[in-house]
Scaffold this active site. Structure first.
Site, PDB file in Angstrom:
ATOM      1  N   TYR A  45       0.844  -1.206   0.000  1.00  0.00           N
ATOM      2  CA  TYR A  45       0.000   0.000   0.000  1.00  0.00           C
ATOM      3  C   TYR A  45       0.879   1.257   0.000  1.00  0.00           C
ATOM      4  CZ  TYR A  45      -3.782   3.153   1.458  1.00  0.00           C
ATOM      5  OH  TYR A  45      -4.707   4.182   1.526  1.00  0.00           O
ATOM      6  N   LYS A  57       0.936   3.874  -3.132  1.00  0.00           N
ATOM      7  CA  LYS A  57       0.509   5.265  -2.987  1.00  0.00           C
ATOM      8  C   LYS A  57       1.643   6.228  -3.332  1.00  0.00           C
ATOM      9  CE  LYS A  57      -3.756   4.404  -1.946  1.00  0.00           C
ATOM     10  NZ  LYS A  57      -4.856   4.854  -2.815  1.00  0.00           N
TER      11      LYS A  57
HETATM   12  N1  LIG Z   1     -10.506   6.802   4.060  1.00  0.00           N
HETATM   13  C1  LIG Z   1      -9.250   7.091   4.394  1.00  0.00           C
HETATM   14  O1  LIG Z   1      -8.923   7.396   5.541  1.00  0.00           O
HETATM   15  C2  LIG Z   1      -8.175   7.071   3.333  1.00  0.00           C
HETATM   16  C3  LIG Z   1      -6.906   7.533   3.677  1.00  0.00           C
HETATM   17  C4  LIG Z   1      -5.923   7.576   2.717  1.00  0.00           C
HETATM   18  C5  LIG Z   1      -6.210   7.167   1.428  1.00  0.00           C
HETATM   19  N2  LIG Z   1      -7.446   6.704   1.117  1.00  0.00           N
HETATM   20  C6  LIG Z   1      -7.695   6.334  -0.277  1.00  0.00           C
HETATM   21  O2  LIG Z   1      -8.846   6.988  -0.732  1.00  0.00           O
HETATM   22  C7  LIG Z   1      -9.485   6.217  -1.772  1.00  0.00           C
HETATM   23  C8  LIG Z   1     -10.971   6.127  -1.470  1.00  0.00           C
HETATM   24  O3  LIG Z   1     -11.164   5.496  -0.248  1.00  0.00           O
HETATM   25  P1  LIG Z   1     -12.551   5.513   0.551  1.00  0.00           P
HETATM   26  O4  LIG Z   1     -12.229   5.876   1.940  1.00  0.00           O
HETATM   27  O5  LIG Z   1     -13.607   6.275  -0.201  1.00  0.00           O
HETATM   28  O6  LIG Z   1     -12.881   3.929   0.515  1.00  0.00           O
HETATM   29  P2  LIG Z   1     -14.239   3.149   0.289  1.00  0.00           P
HETATM   30  O7  LIG Z   1     -13.913   1.741   0.663  1.00  0.00           O
HETATM   31  O8  LIG Z   1     -15.369   3.835   0.956  1.00  0.00           O
HETATM   32  O9  LIG Z   1     -14.441   3.248  -1.306  1.00  0.00           O
HETATM   33  C9  LIG Z   1     -13.574   2.634  -2.216  1.00  0.00           C
HETATM   34  C10 LIG Z   1     -14.400   2.141  -3.378  1.00  0.00           C
HETATM   35  O10 LIG Z   1     -13.503   1.602  -4.379  1.00  0.00           O
HETATM   36  C11 LIG Z   1     -14.158   0.485  -4.946  1.00  0.00           C
HETATM   37  N3  LIG Z   1     -13.180  -0.390  -5.590  1.00  0.00           N
HETATM   38  C12 LIG Z   1     -12.281  -1.195  -4.988  1.00  0.00           C
HETATM   39  N4  LIG Z   1     -11.597  -1.867  -5.923  1.00  0.00           N
HETATM   40  C13 LIG Z   1     -12.054  -1.468  -7.138  1.00  0.00           C
HETATM   41  C14 LIG Z   1     -11.729  -1.801  -8.478  1.00  0.00           C
HETATM   42  N5  LIG Z   1     -10.808  -2.753  -8.783  1.00  0.00           N
HETATM   43  N6  LIG Z   1     -12.379  -1.171  -9.487  1.00  0.00           N
HETATM   44  C15 LIG Z   1     -13.338  -0.256  -9.204  1.00  0.00           C
HETATM   45  N7  LIG Z   1     -13.717   0.066  -7.959  1.00  0.00           N
HETATM   46  C16 LIG Z   1     -13.067  -0.522  -6.926  1.00  0.00           C
HETATM   47  C17 LIG Z   1     -14.882  -0.183  -3.791  1.00  0.00           C
HETATM   48  O11 LIG Z   1     -15.932  -1.050  -4.234  1.00  0.00           O
HETATM   49  C18 LIG Z   1     -15.382   1.006  -3.012  1.00  0.00           C
HETATM   50  O12 LIG Z   1     -16.710   1.364  -3.372  1.00  0.00           O
HETATM   51  C19 LIG Z   1      -8.727   4.891  -1.794  1.00  0.00           C
HETATM   52  O13 LIG Z   1      -7.779   4.912  -2.842  1.00  0.00           O
HETATM   53  C20 LIG Z   1      -7.992   4.864  -0.476  1.00  0.00           C
HETATM   54  O14 LIG Z   1      -6.786   4.109  -0.512  1.00  0.00           O
HETATM   55  C21 LIG Z   1      -8.433   6.636   2.038  1.00  0.00           C
END
Ligand SMILES: NC(=O)c1ccc[n+]([C@@H]2O[C@H](COP(=O)([O-])OP(=O)(O)OC[C@H]3O[C@@H](n4cnc5c(N)ncnc54)[C@H](O)[C@@H]3O)[C@@H](O)[C@H]2O)c1
Length: 278
Positions: free
Chosen positions: A173, A177
């Site tokens: 991860y 990133k």
């Molecule tokens: N929430 C946090 O604290 C946080 C922190 C740092 C980074 N992020 C990043 O932010 C982004 C969004 O995260 P979030 O919090 O909205 O998560 P979330 O789990 O609410 O949403 C992620 C979505 O991506 C979809 N997904 C996963 N694999 C997929 C694929 N192969 N093709 C298409 N869709 C796919 C999932 O079905 C889900 O609906 C991610 O890249 C995550 O790594 C989140």
């Protein structure tokens, strides 16, 4: 009501129908045609219904970002729907719930697919924002390893020695990133030549299902403890993250490309300068 095709209509694509994806769609989707993409039909239908009930012109497109052909179909659908002005790539998986291979397929290679596929349809004025992570700021890579992650064709990324050496999902991860951040740096030239822009946003801990799953995992208390230690004392909201994305897709950032916007409440800065050294 049926939607009348209008090639002057502004089109916005949001990949990922999760917590961030829906908030970003709400923030930047008003008065535009929204294409929301996710590989989970269930997640997609839920978000499309919620946005539709709120008055958004939204279409769900089942898309797996780890499959280049699937992303190409999404890019074509977007280009055919009107004037494509913004793509925000939030689809991703977390190290707390995914395997090493899933993290590589979605967060590393999937993001490369989105950058490549939308470059091919980028017209002047298009802006792509990829959601990376604060975790990318912790990667300890050599300049050579970063250059390889930035420029190696998507299909060959898994073969890089630095990727082959990964031992667990968290290492994958962090690397994925960082790769997102350096890949948009490298892509900025091609996007500039098309009159288009590309950036990453790196969230800290934003209150979504993903963050809640991480909070409940083995490293959860450490993660929440850092939020207190750095002085912010809370997770960020999806609305705060959406504001940062809105800046990067809006007219106020026309000179901002090939860079990363860290939205973490000061956590990375605390880790760098104040975290007690064991
Ligand atoms: N929430 C946090 O604290 C946080 C922190 C740092 C980074 N992020 C990043 O932010 C982004 C969004 O995260 P979030 O919090 O909205 O998560 P979330 O789990 O609410 O949403 C992620 C979505 O991506 C979809 N997904 C996963 N694999 C997929 C694929 N192969 N093709 C298409 N869709 C796919 C999932 O079905 C889900 O609906 C991610 O890249 C995550 O790594 C989140």
């Amino acid at each position: 009501m049926s939607h009348r095709p209008d090639m002057q209509e502004e089109v916005v694509v949001v990949t990922g129908a999760g917590g961030m994806g829906e908030a970003i769609a709400r923030r930047i989707g008003t008065g535009r045609r929204l294409l929301l993409a996710d590989y989970s039909d269930h997640a997609l239908q839920r978000a499309v219904q919620a946005l539709d009930e709120s008055g958004y012109a939204v279409t769900g497109v089942v898309t797996d970002v780890s499959d280049r052909a699937s992303v190409d179909r999404l890019a074509k659908a977007a280009a055919d729907a009107g004037r494509l002005v913004a793509v925000v790539h939030t689809a991703g998986v977390s190290a707390a719930t995914a395997t090493l291979e899933q993290v590589l397929a979605v967060d590393l290679v999937g993001t490369a697919h989105v950058i490549d596929a939308f470059e091919e349809v980028a017209a002047p004025g298009l802006v792509l924002v990829c959601i990376a992570s604060m975790a990318g700021h912790y990667a300890q890579l050599t300049g050579q390893q970063e250059r390889e992650l930035a420029t190696t064709p998507a299909g060959e990324l898994r073969d890089l020695p630095v990727v082959q050496a990964l031992a667990d999902p968290m290492q994958a991860y962090i690397l994925a990133k960082r790769a997102n951040q350096v890949r948009v740096q490298a892509a900025a030239l091609a996007w500039n030549l098309r009159g288009a822009r590309v950036n990453t946003v790196s969230p800290g801990v934003i209150s979504t299902a993903m963050a809640k799953a991480e909070a409940a995992s083995a490293s959860g208390s450490h993660m929440l403890g850092m939020l207190d230690a750095c002085g912010i004392g809370r997770m960020g909201s999806t609305g705060e993250l959406a504001e940062a994305v809105a800046f990067l897709v809006g007219p106020g950032s026309r000179y901002v490309t090939g860079t990363d916007l860290l939205v973490d409440g000061g956590q990375a800065a605390w880790i760098r300068h104040h975290m007690p050294v064991p």
